[in-house]
Design an enzyme around this catalytic site. Structure first.
Site, PDB file in Angstrom:
ATOM      1  N   GLU A 170       0.839  -1.214   0.000  1.00  0.00           N
ATOM      2  CA  GLU A 170       0.000   0.000   0.000  1.00  0.00           C
ATOM      3  C   GLU A 170       0.865   1.252   0.000  1.00  0.00           C
ATOM      4  O   GLU A 170       0.542   2.248  -0.664  1.00  0.00           O
ATOM      5  CB  GLU A 170      -0.937   0.015   1.220  1.00  0.00           C
ATOM      6  CG  GLU A 170      -1.937  -1.128   1.295  1.00  0.00           C
ATOM      7  CD  GLU A 170      -2.980  -1.098   0.186  1.00  0.00           C
ATOM      8  OE1 GLU A 170      -2.995  -0.161  -0.622  1.00  0.00           O
ATOM      9  OE2 GLU A 170      -3.786  -2.049   0.125  1.00  0.00           O
ATOM     10  N   ARG A 220       0.823   3.791  -3.261  1.00  0.00           N
ATOM     11  CA  ARG A 220       0.165   5.085  -3.043  1.00  0.00           C
ATOM     12  C   ARG A 220       1.178   6.200  -2.783  1.00  0.00           C
ATOM     13  O   ARG A 220       1.108   7.266  -3.408  1.00  0.00           O
ATOM     14  CB  ARG A 220      -0.798   5.011  -1.853  1.00  0.00           C
ATOM     15  CG  ARG A 220      -1.907   3.992  -2.053  1.00  0.00           C
ATOM     16  CD  ARG A 220      -2.914   4.021  -0.917  1.00  0.00           C
ATOM     17  NE  ARG A 220      -3.619   2.745  -0.822  1.00  0.00           N
ATOM     18  CZ  ARG A 220      -4.891   2.616  -0.500  1.00  0.00           C
ATOM     19  NH1 ARG A 220      -5.621   3.663  -0.231  1.00  0.00           N
ATOM     20  NH2 ARG A 220      -5.452   1.418  -0.426  1.00  0.00           N
ATOM     21  N   ASP A 250      -5.028  -9.799  -8.259  1.00  0.00           N
ATOM     22  CA  ASP A 250      -5.185  -8.873  -9.387  1.00  0.00           C
ATOM     23  C   ASP A 250      -3.918  -8.301 -10.016  1.00  0.00           C
ATOM     24  O   ASP A 250      -3.569  -8.594 -11.165  1.00  0.00           O
ATOM     25  CB  ASP A 250      -6.140  -7.728  -8.984  1.00  0.00           C
ATOM     26  CG  ASP A 250      -5.817  -7.090  -7.616  1.00  0.00           C
ATOM     27  OD1 ASP A 250      -4.777  -7.438  -7.023  1.00  0.00           O
ATOM     28  OD2 ASP A 250      -6.599  -6.238  -7.152  1.00  0.00           O
ATOM     29  N   THR A 266      -0.412   0.644 -10.255  1.00  0.00           N
ATOM     30  CA  THR A 266      -1.737   0.105  -9.920  1.00  0.00           C
ATOM     31  C   THR A 266      -2.554   1.078  -9.058  1.00  0.00           C
ATOM     32  O   THR A 266      -3.718   0.815  -8.763  1.00  0.00           O
ATOM     33  CB  THR A 266      -1.620  -1.290  -9.274  1.00  0.00           C
ATOM     34  OG1 THR A 266      -2.908  -1.891  -9.247  1.00  0.00           O
ATOM     35  CG2 THR A 266      -1.020  -1.221  -7.879  1.00  0.00           C
ATOM     36  N   GLU A 306     -11.623   0.600 -10.558  1.00  0.00           N
ATOM     37  CA  GLU A 306     -11.243  -0.340 -11.618  1.00  0.00           C
ATOM     38  C   GLU A 306     -12.084  -0.228 -12.893  1.00  0.00           C
ATOM     39  O   GLU A 306     -11.548  -0.301 -14.008  1.00  0.00           O
ATOM     40  CB  GLU A 306     -11.278  -1.787 -11.100  1.00  0.00           C
ATOM     41  CG  GLU A 306     -10.171  -2.109 -10.101  1.00  0.00           C
ATOM     42  CD  GLU A 306     -10.410  -1.533  -8.708  1.00  0.00           C
ATOM     43  OE1 GLU A 306     -11.582  -1.183  -8.397  1.00  0.00           O
ATOM     44  OE2 GLU A 306      -9.460  -1.421  -7.926  1.00  0.00           O
TER      45      GLU A 306
HETATM   46  C1  DMJ Z   1      -6.037   0.497  -5.145  1.00  0.00           C
HETATM   47  O1  DMJ Z   1      -5.292   0.729  -4.025  1.00  0.00           O
HETATM   48  C2  DMJ Z   1      -5.234  -0.169  -6.224  1.00  0.00           C
HETATM   49  O2  DMJ Z   1      -5.877   0.016  -7.435  1.00  0.00           O
HETATM   50  C3  DMJ Z   1      -5.012  -1.629  -5.974  1.00  0.00           C
HETATM   51  O3  DMJ Z   1      -4.357  -2.255  -7.022  1.00  0.00           O
HETATM   52  C4  DMJ Z   1      -6.325  -2.319  -5.758  1.00  0.00           C
HETATM   53  N1  DMJ Z   1      -7.146  -1.664  -4.794  1.00  0.00           N
HETATM   54  C5  DMJ Z   1      -7.270  -0.246  -4.762  1.00  0.00           C
HETATM   55  C6  DMJ Z   1      -8.444   0.322  -5.506  1.00  0.00           C
HETATM   56  O4  DMJ Z   1      -9.569  -0.404  -5.531  1.00  0.00           O
END
Ligand code: DMJ
Length: 608
Positions: free
Chosen positions: A197, A201, A341, A594, A507
């Site tokens: 995370e 982020r 994912d 992501t 998403e």
């Molecule tokens: C985000 O932190 C990122 O996209 C991660 O890959 C998946 N979950 C959240 C958003 O839903």
């Protein structure tokens, strides 16, 4: 008329009667009558406002009718008066100018919609700034902040590059100044954070801010706020601490948690790391190595993927847990939702980031996995055949589960990106760049994007649940539909009580954005707009910010009191880009991490 009389005079009916004079008389009478009708009857001419004669022929059963009159009547009419004939060149130029005008009209409509997204971002930021500045997240109903991600002011960093992309200089200044003043101390003092995370982020946000503020160009910042080097220094400081998750593990698989102030790391309580988490760090660490010239970040992060290459898989698919102590996968649960994912996403994107390198094994792993998805996980719902991606919770020999997390909706975008490598479909086709495999993946991308959109429109609020189940047995369960009875798919999608929340996730709009850029099909924009309107209607909090919901199937929906950082970092950014010009962050020059932080593709941008 001449033809008609000729036909009549040579017909077999006539031959039978012509011998008698009464017959002759009757035939002549009929001809005279018909001639009269033709000369006296004027047929109406149907013209549209653009001066073109409209074809008003409609089919009713077998008999073709013209606005209610019979074929016979039509046959007898005078030809309609046509407008003066235009030359093919004139027709073409009229058409072109018509399309130009339409495009312009549509263009200004999308610009207005893009401005609405910008307004939404300002509203989200102002709620956060007033009630939660410096906290990780805003609780918009309680009007306070909460540190759910370790206390690095995650919303500030996650939102910063979105503000840069939207040219919101005041917000860039506020967020940038907060980072300059507060982040170094936070990094020194704060305790436990999650490796994944924090990388996607905070590290991703800082690196992207560095690039977008012109860091690679030197000392002339593009935006207000601190010098770009401030973002890079903080990124480096943070990454040096995060690196301990890799270096203290006995295998190539990093631990899941880091204690920032101690420069130490440890595994999660159950000893396991998530597959997606350990394999979604490389875009960020690679970019940091290339910016600083220090290879240690790349070396540690890439070890994970090199190791993953050697592990046994099921047609390219992998279980969602991996052990840092043994280096092996744990369990057999295979899914593209939570914990699985972004493993698949980064195989493709890390390869795209360094296409010239010898990391082609990543693309091979990606292609094999997508083949596995198509073979083992893709099914169609009953009765209306929505294409979805299910799960294998007990491995390839266990039962298939028709469950799909909203998180899986990243996949349409990734599949489309993998097919054209960021080019438009038209360009890729013209250049003969699409293999059979790419075309299959692009088709699947479009089908899945539709399903993801229907997960929104099937509910009463127009917002998707966290998880959907698909009807594969033909009997929908009473009371488990999305609530929108007028949706065609109300019986295809089942929403269990525990899965009805919405966290403002990105998403689906992420995939709509990528699919729009690649296919240029305006329906993806329209779908994105519908979703945005539903967010506006049901999640906006008057005093500032937007909130998660408890139940998307109920009206009015109950609220959850949390604005996730990714609403500003991802959801609103993707919507803004979806409605805007395709030259803004082009897909063949950037990969989005992501968490939607754009990272330049090596060698493709002037600034990098
Ligand atoms: C985000 O932190 C990122 O996209 C991660 O890959 C998946 N979950 C959240 C958003 O839903």
């Amino acid at each position: 008329m001449q033809v008609f009389t000729q036909n009549l005079l040579t017909s077999s009916v006539k031959r039978g009667c012509i011998q008698c004079s009464t017959g002759k008389f009757l035939v002549l009478l009929m001809i005279g009558g018909l001639a009269y009708l033709v000369l006296t009857h004027t047929s109406p001419v149907y013209s549209s406002s653009d001066g073109h004669v409209k074809d008003v022929v409609s089919k009713e059963g077998d008999g073709v009718t013209l606005n209610g009159t019979s074929r016979f009547g039509r046959f007898l009419r005078r030809p309609p008066k046509l407008p003066p004939q235009l030359s093919p060149d004139e027709i073409l130029s009229r058409e072109r100018s018509f399309h130009k005008q339409e495009k312009k009209k549509a263009g200004s409509e999308w610009t207005a919609r893009q401005q609405s997204v910008k307004k939404a971002f300002i509203h989200a930021w102002s709620g956060y700034k007033h009630y939660a500045m410096g906290y990780d997240e805003l609780m918009p109903l309680s009007r306070k902040g909460i540190d759910g991600l370790g206390g690095l002011g995650a919303t500030v960093v996650d939102a910063l590059d979105t503000a840069m992309i939207m040219d919101l200089d005041d917000i860039v200044f506020e967020a940038g100044s907060w980072i300059e003043t507060n982040l170094p101390d936070r990094l020194n003092q704060r305790g436990q954070v999650n490796l994944f995370e924090t990388t996607i982020r905070v590290l991703g946000g800082l690196l992207s801010a560095y690039h977008l503020s012109g860091g690679e160009q030197g000392e002339n910042p593009i935006h207000k706020g601190p010098k770009p080097i401030v973002y890079l220094e903080n990124a480096r400081n943070l990454a040096d601490r995060l690196l301990t998750a890799f270096t203290s593990s006995p295998t190539a698989i990093p631990f899941s948690d880091v204690i920032l102030r101690d420069h130490s790391a440890h595994p999660a309580p159950d000893g396991l790391s998530s597959t997606s988490e350990v394999s979604s760090l490389q875009l960020e660490f690679n970019y940091l190595s290339s910016l600083t010239g220090d290879p240690k970040y790349t070396l540690e992060a890439m070890k994970v993927l090199e190791h993953m290459k050697t592990l046994p898989k099921v047609e390219g698919l992998v279980p969602i847990y991996v052990s840092p102590s043994s280096g092996q996968f744990n369990g057999e649960n295979i899914r593209l939702g939570s914990r699985g994912d972004s493993y698949y996403e980064y195989l493709l994107k890390v390869w795209l980031q360094h296409r010239e390198s010898n990391w082609t094994y990543l693309y091979d792993m990606y292609e094999e996995a997508m083949k596995g998805v198509r073979h083992l996980l893709v099914r169609k719902s009953i009765p209306n055949e929505l294409v979805f991606v299910g799960e294998l919770p007990f491995g390839p020999n266990g039962a298939f589960s028709p469950k799909m997390d909203h998180l899986v909706c990243f996949l349409p975008g990734t599949l489309a990106l993998g097919a054209t490598k960021g080019l438009t479909k038209e360009k890729a086709m013209k250049g003969n760049l699409l293999k059979f495999e790419d075309i299959e993946n692009l088709k699947l991308a479009e089908d899945l994007a539709k399903t993801c959109f229907e997960m929104y429109s099937v509910t009463s609020t127009g917002l998707a649940p966290e998880i959907a189940h698909f009807n594969v047995e033909g009997n929908s369960e009473e009371g488990l539909d999305g609530g929108n009875k007028s949706s065609k798919y109300v019986n295809d999608i089942i929403i269990k009580h525990a899965d009805r929340h919405n966290l403002l996730r990105p998403e689906t709009v992420e995939s709509l954005f990528i699919l729009y850029r690649i296919t240029e099909d305006p329906k993806y924009r329209e779908w994105g707009w519908e979703i945005f309107e539903a967010f506006e209607k049901y999640t906006k909090v008057d005093s500032g910010g937007y909130t998660s919901l408890e139940d998307v199937t109920m009206l009015p929906p109950q609220k959850r009191d949390k604005m996730e950082t990714f609403f500003l970092g991802e959801t609103l950014k993707y919507l803004y880009l979806l409605f805007g010009d395709s030259n803004l962050i082009p897909l063949d020059q950037f990969v989005f991490n992501t968490e939607a932080h754009p990272i330049p593709i090596k060698g493709s941008t002037k600034r990098e």
